[in-house]
Design a protein around this motif. Structure first.
Motif, PDB file in Angstrom:
ATOM      1  N   GLU A 170      36.836 -30.417  45.276  1.00 38.49           N
ATOM      2  CA  GLU A 170      36.598 -32.021  45.610  1.00 38.49           C
ATOM      3  C   GLU A 170      35.413 -32.276  46.409  1.00 38.49           C
ATOM      4  O   GLU A 170      34.716 -33.398  46.445  1.00 38.49           O
ATOM      5  N   THR A 172      32.526 -30.410  45.871  1.00 38.26           N
ATOM      6  CA  THR A 172      31.242 -30.179  45.106  1.00 38.26           C
ATOM      7  C   THR A 172      30.865 -31.118  44.038  1.00 38.26           C
ATOM      8  O   THR A 172      29.796 -30.997  43.470  1.00 38.26           O
ATOM      9  N   SER A 173      31.658 -32.294  44.059  1.00 41.74           N
ATOM     10  CA  SER A 173      31.178 -33.370  43.196  1.00 41.74           C
ATOM     11  C   SER A 173      30.067 -34.048  43.730  1.00 41.74           C
ATOM     12  O   SER A 173      29.276 -34.833  43.297  1.00 41.74           O
ATOM     13  N   CYS A 174      29.869 -33.740  45.133  1.00 42.46           N
ATOM     14  CA  CYS A 174      28.795 -34.529  45.821  1.00 42.46           C
ATOM     15  C   CYS A 174      27.763 -33.340  46.566  1.00 42.46           C
ATOM     16  O   CYS A 174      26.546 -33.417  46.384  1.00 42.46           O
ATOM     17  N   GLN A 176      26.295 -29.739  47.237  1.00 43.07           N
ATOM     18  CA  GLN A 176      25.805 -28.589  46.605  1.00 43.07           C
ATOM     19  C   GLN A 176      26.197 -27.271  47.026  1.00 43.07           C
ATOM     20  O   GLN A 176      26.008 -26.921  48.311  1.00 43.07           O
ATOM     21  N   ASN A 182      20.154 -33.351  50.198  1.00 42.82           N
ATOM     22  CA  ASN A 182      19.031 -34.501  49.717  1.00 42.82           C
ATOM     23  C   ASN A 182      19.842 -35.771  49.481  1.00 42.82           C
ATOM     24  O   ASN A 182      20.599 -35.807  48.557  1.00 42.82           O
ATOM     25  N   GLY A 183      20.102 -36.455  50.803  1.00 43.28           N
ATOM     26  CA  GLY A 183      20.833 -37.727  50.655  1.00 43.28           C
ATOM     27  C   GLY A 183      22.542 -37.307  51.208  1.00 43.28           C
ATOM     28  O   GLY A 183      23.044 -38.139  51.862  1.00 43.28           O
ATOM     29  N   ILE A 184      22.748 -35.993  50.799  1.00 41.21           N
ATOM     30  CA  ILE A 184      24.296 -35.598  51.310  1.00 41.21           C
ATOM     31  C   ILE A 184      24.090 -34.164  51.919  1.00 41.21           C
ATOM     32  O   ILE A 184      23.222 -33.546  51.308  1.00 41.21           O
ATOM     33  N   HIS A 209      32.012 -42.075  58.483  1.00 45.60           N
ATOM     34  CA  HIS A 209      31.678 -42.144  57.024  1.00 45.60           C
ATOM     35  C   HIS A 209      32.945 -42.284  56.060  1.00 45.60           C
ATOM     36  O   HIS A 209      33.884 -41.376  56.212  1.00 45.60           O
ATOM     37  N   PRO A 210      33.017 -43.678  55.404  1.00 48.84           N
ATOM     38  CA  PRO A 210      34.294 -43.903  54.805  1.00 48.84           C
ATOM     39  C   PRO A 210      34.764 -42.933  53.532  1.00 48.84           C
ATOM     40  O   PRO A 210      36.016 -42.585  53.501  1.00 48.84           O
ATOM     41  N   VAL A 211      33.759 -42.262  53.185  1.00 44.06           N
ATOM     42  CA  VAL A 211      34.313 -41.551  51.989  1.00 44.06           C
ATOM     43  C   VAL A 211      34.645 -40.083  52.488  1.00 44.06           C
ATOM     44  O   VAL A 211      35.922 -39.768  52.382  1.00 44.06           O
TER      45      VAL A 211
END
Lengths: 235, 422
Positions: A170, A172-174, A176, A182-184, A209-211
């Motif tokens: 869940e 590693t969809s974002c 790395q 980079n942004g995340i 952060h909502p996510v």
């Protein structure tokens, strides 16, 4: 959604887990279409539905009460809407069970449907004419009764890294696994204690952060520990 | 395939259940075989996770016709000039070299569910213990009067990324000053619910720079669409007066196109347009239909492991499956793939199967540094994949929040690409 906590609690308390299962099964919309005949004298639903004696019912799930454009509602329903009444499974279920029990001065002249199955079927039929989460992801899954509180497990401290590896799917969809950021941000090789602290800060809305709040809130303490154990040593 | 045979296969599966899998494995005197059809967000992810986590115990074959995969997600940003087409392309070299996946660049054209084999256009016959279909979407024939796939050169859909995206962009750049870009938006359900509206935003962004008097006309069969409040707010702010959307109340569902004359008729009103981006109604990629596991336009699946409701040895991921509340998105497919990989590995190797959990987030770009997002978590119930919790960006957010959201989406792109291709 701020709808009617008292009613929600009653429903959950009376039937508990069964509410969830039954609501998700969603009732029988075909039978609900037949049930709707007793509503059709006043209400229209479906393509081209217009306000009549009662308001049209397209999009009823997910909207605040008393919101059909161009319909003159009773003072009672307007007041309930001002106080936060919104239509979802629970509130509609309570309303059609006995309209005046929920909104004392409603003009809806209907004795109510005492039978739960009847109400489930009718609501399954009506739900077809409201936005569905798969089509419009921000739609609430209002077809199901919401079962709120699960008693929190308290501190299972030693995380299972094998479980953590599965749960990490869940993340590693974002984020790395390589640790690239980079942004995340990178979440690899943090000391477990920092990881757990950060995740609980999201769970408790301290971090905003909502996510991340959404992802963290569904993780049990044990699952947070499992993730921390996995990411601490991931290569 | 006849209905009788389908029924027979179904009942045989129901009788023997998952116990059949290890027996087949033993009988094959080798590693368990998984064949994956389709190398997108679902297929590439499930192949990679199966190969990575099974320590060589599972023989994974990935059938994908294209050698270079272009992600549909972020292809709108290419139209807007925020990405190059090259930056959306990914090869399968890593999956083959790093993870030992047998990558077959070929079309799967047949499934024999009794013999458990997949046949390809190139003449191969591939046996499987489990088959995982992740074929994405095809278009419903006759969905838009006057349009068929033969017309996609004149009126591109650009809803499968790559050459179609490049064609659409070239057409937009070639529009006469003050010309019209038209979009025929699809009915629910379809791939990427915010996609058409992000596309309108990106086309508007491009036109504002190169063709500021151009118009955008959307014919839409839907009353409402994803992130509608956010998009409409953004269109008013950034592209005032440029975009007109005609919903079903004004005939947006009653359209006809003429690719030769370049006209779009909406409820009988004929509009001359310079670009016509037709996004027809969608259905599961054709191999799902060939396998006989569709019902209507999609392949119904069980939520816990994405197994077909018609054949327990076949799983269906991503846009092609009917699963419940998750939107059809690359993120959803990637999320479903990991649940499926865990379940399939459990059946074939005896590894622990953890409970299914799913998530999705969709970012959309409205203009430079104006990003928005919507997301939700999901769980498996007996009935479907059911939404648990969600969030959406709010209207009126600060420029800083919107920029952070966009930057996050760029990071997500790299993250999911790494999760798919290694």
């Amino acid at each position: 959604m701020t709808s009617w906590p008292a009613i929600t609690c009653t429903v959950v308390a009376l039937v508990g887990g069964a509410t969830m299962a039954r609501a998700e099964a969603g009732g029988d919309p075909d039978r609900g279409a037949e049930m709707f005949r007793q509503c059709a004298g006043c209400h229209q639903v479906g393509s081209g539905a217009k306000n009549a004696i009662g308001p049209q019912l397209n999009g009823i799930f997910d909207r605040s009460a008393a919101r059909a454009e161009g319909f003159a509602y009773s003072d009672g329903l307007v007041r309930a809407a001002t106080n936060g009444l919104a239509w979802d499974f629970d509130s509609l279920d309570a309303y059609i069970e006995n309209p005046r029990a929920l909104v004392s001065q409603t003009r809806m002249n209907f004795r109510g449907l005492p039978n739960q199955q009847d109400r489930d079927d009718l609501l399954a039929f009506l739900r077809i004419y409201s936005a569905s989460p798969s089509d419009i992801p921000e739609s609430a899954p209002t077809a199901q009764a919401v079962d709120h509180e699960v008693a929190p497990e308290i501190l299972a401290i030693v995380g299972d890294p094998t479980y953590g590896e599965y749960l990490s799917g869940e993340c590693t969809s974002c984020h790395q696994t390589s640790g690239a950021a980079n942004g995340i941000p990178s979440i690899t090789n943090w000391p477990a204690e920092y990881f757990v602290t950060a995740m609980h800060a999201y769970k408790d809305d301290v971090r905003t952060h909502p996510v991340m709040q959404m992802m963290a809130k569904r993780l049990s303490n044990e699952e947070v520990a499992a993730l921390a154990a996995y990411f601490e040593d991931v290569e | 395939m006849t209905l009788n045979r389908r029924a027979f296969v179904g009942s045989a599966v129901a009788a023997t259940g998952v116990l059949a899998a290890p027996m087949v494995m033993g009988a094959s005197h080798g590693r368990a075989k998984v064949v994956v059809v389709g190398g997108g967000a679902g297929g590439a992810t499930v192949a990679r996770y199966l190969a990575k986590d099974s320590n060589g115990e599972i023989d994974v074959t990935l059938i994908e016709p294209t050698r270079q995969y272009y992600t549909c997600f972020f292809s709108n940003l290419y139209l807007g000039g925020f990405r190059t087409i090259e930056s959306l392309g990914h090869s399968y070299g890593g999956l083959a070299a790093q993870y030992g996946i047998n990558v077959v660049h070929d079309w799967a054209i047949g499934v024999d569910r009794d013999a458990k084999t997949v046949s390809t256009a190139g003449g191969y016959m591939l046996p499987y213990d489990r088959l995982i279909l992740s074929p994405g979407i095809d278009f419903v024939e006759g969905a838009v009067a006057g349009w068929d796939v033969a017309a996609q050169n004149k009126m591109p859909h650009a809803y499968k990324a790559g050459s179609q995206s490049e064609l659409l962009k070239a057409q937009i750049e070639a529009m006469p000053q003050g010309g019209t870009y038209a979009m025929v938006a699809p009915p629910n359900p379809f791939r990427c619910p915010p996609g058409p509206y992000e596309r309108v935003s990106m086309v508007a962004h491009l036109l504002k720079q190169i063709n500021p008097t151009a118009k955008i006309l959307i014919a839409d069969p839907k009353e409402a669409f994803s992130k509608q409040g956010l998009f409409e707010e953004g269109w008013n702010t950034h592209y005032a007066g440029m975009i007109e959307r005609i919903g079903p109340d004004f005939g947006g569902a009653n359209v006809e196109v003429d690719p030769e004359a370049m006209t779009l008729s909406i409820d009988g009103d004929v509009n001359n347009v310079d670009v016509c981006n037709v996004i027809p109604a969608m259905k599961a990629g054709r191999i799902a239909d060939i396998a006989g596991i569709t019902e209507g336009n999609w392949a119904p699946v069980n939520a816990a492991d994405l197994s077909s409701k018609m054949d327990a040895n076949i799983h269906v991921l991503g846009d092609a499956c009917a699963q419940g509340d998750m939107p059809k998105s690359g993120f959803s497919a990637n999320s479903q793939a990991k649940v499926c990989a865990n379940a399939v590995r459990g059946v074939l190797t005896g590894s622990t199967v953890f409970p299914a959990r799913f998530a999705n987030t969709c970012w959309s770009l409205i203009d430079t540094n104006d990003g928005v997002k919507v997301g939700a978590t999901y769980e498996a119930t007996d009935e479907k994949i059911a939404k648990v919790d969600g969030f959406i960006s709010e209207t009126g957010e600060s420029a800083q929040v919107r920029q952070a959201t966009f930057e996050e989406s760029v990071g997500w792109y790299d993250g999911i690409a790494a999760d798919m291709f290694g």
